[in-house]
Scaffold this motif. Structure first.
Motif, short mmCIF file in Angstrom:
data_model
loop_
_atom_site.label_atom_id
_atom_site.label_comp_id
_atom_site.label_asym_id
_atom_site.label_seq_id
_atom_site.Cartn_x
_atom_site.Cartn_y
_atom_site.Cartn_z
N LEU A 25 23.34 11.95 0.08
CA LEU A 25 23.18 11.81 -1.36
C LEU A 25 23.12 13.17 -2.05
N ILE A 26 22.47 14.13 -1.44
CA ILE A 26 22.40 15.47 -2.01
C ILE A 26 23.78 16.12 -2.04
N VAL A 27 24.55 15.96 -0.97
CA VAL A 27 25.90 16.52 -0.95
C VAL A 27 26.75 15.90 -2.06
N VAL A 28 26.68 14.59 -2.22
CA VAL A 28 27.44 13.92 -3.28
C VAL A 28 26.99 14.42 -4.64
N TYR A 29 25.69 14.58 -4.84
CA TYR A 29 25.16 15.05 -6.11
C TYR A 29 25.63 16.48 -6.41
N SER B 136 28.95 18.19 -9.50
CA SER B 136 28.96 19.29 -10.47
C SER B 136 30.38 19.78 -10.73
N TRP B 137 31.31 19.49 -9.85
CA TRP B 137 32.70 19.90 -10.03
C TRP B 137 33.46 18.99 -11.00
N LEU B 138 32.90 17.82 -11.26
CA LEU B 138 33.57 16.84 -12.13
C LEU B 138 32.89 16.83 -13.50
N PRO B 139 33.66 17.08 -14.55
CA PRO B 139 33.05 17.09 -15.89
C PRO B 139 32.51 15.71 -16.28
N GLY B 140 31.30 15.69 -16.74
CA GLY B 140 30.68 14.46 -17.20
C GLY B 140 30.16 13.55 -16.11
N ALA B 141 30.23 13.97 -14.87
CA ALA B 141 29.79 13.10 -13.77
C ALA B 141 28.28 12.88 -13.79
N TYR B 142 27.53 13.89 -14.19
CA TYR B 142 26.08 13.75 -14.23
C TYR B 142 25.63 12.78 -15.32
N GLN B 143 26.46 12.58 -16.34
CA GLN B 143 26.09 11.68 -17.42
C GLN B 143 26.46 10.23 -17.13
N SER B 144 27.18 9.97 -16.06
CA SER B 144 27.51 8.59 -15.71
C SER B 144 26.26 7.88 -15.17
N GLY C 203 20.65 11.77 -9.87
CA GLY C 203 19.77 12.78 -10.42
C GLY C 203 18.30 12.40 -10.29
N THR C 204 18.01 11.14 -10.51
CA THR C 204 16.64 10.65 -10.36
C THR C 204 16.16 10.77 -8.92
N ILE C 205 17.08 10.55 -7.98
CA ILE C 205 16.72 10.59 -6.57
C ILE C 205 16.68 12.01 -6.02
N CYS C 206 17.66 12.83 -6.38
CA CYS C 206 17.83 14.15 -5.75
C CYS C 206 17.18 15.30 -6.50
N GLU C 207 17.07 15.18 -7.81
CA GLU C 207 16.62 16.31 -8.61
C GLU C 207 15.20 16.78 -8.31
#
Length: 91
Positions: free
Chosen positions: A18-22, A26-34, A41-45
């Motif tokens: 999950l951390i690797v996927v998270y 970061s390479w994909l624009p807007g992926a964190y906002q999906s 983000g809730t799990i890994c951050e």
């Protein structure tokens, strides 16, 4: 006892994935906002945030994710040693 070890190792492996996927998101624009990005983000951050607090980025690159994965891998090795020690004492 070995079932507990297997479950803990699997949990560490899943969390590492999950951390690797998270991090790769970061390479994909807007992926964190999906929706999926917010869930990850809730799990890994919380775990990654600890390392980001103490490890500054080098130029544009943050190595905190790599360090976090190394620490998880070391924890998995320590878990193996701990269970081996416990099994040697019990048997």
């Amino acid at each position: 006892m070995s079932l507990l070890y297997v479950v803990l190792v699997k949990a560490i492996d899943i969390y590492s994935t999950l951390i690797v996927v998270y991090i790769l998101m970061s390479w994909l624009p807007g992926a964190y906002q999906s929706k999926f990005g917010r869930l990850l983000g809730t799990i890994c951050e919380p775990y990654l945030g600890f390392f980001r607090r103490y490890i500054p980025p080098i130029g544009m690159f943050s190595i905190s994710g790599i360090v976090a994965l190394v620490v998880l891998n070391l924890a998995k090795g320590g878990l193996f040693s701990l269970f081996r020690l416990i099994l040697n004492v019990l048997y």
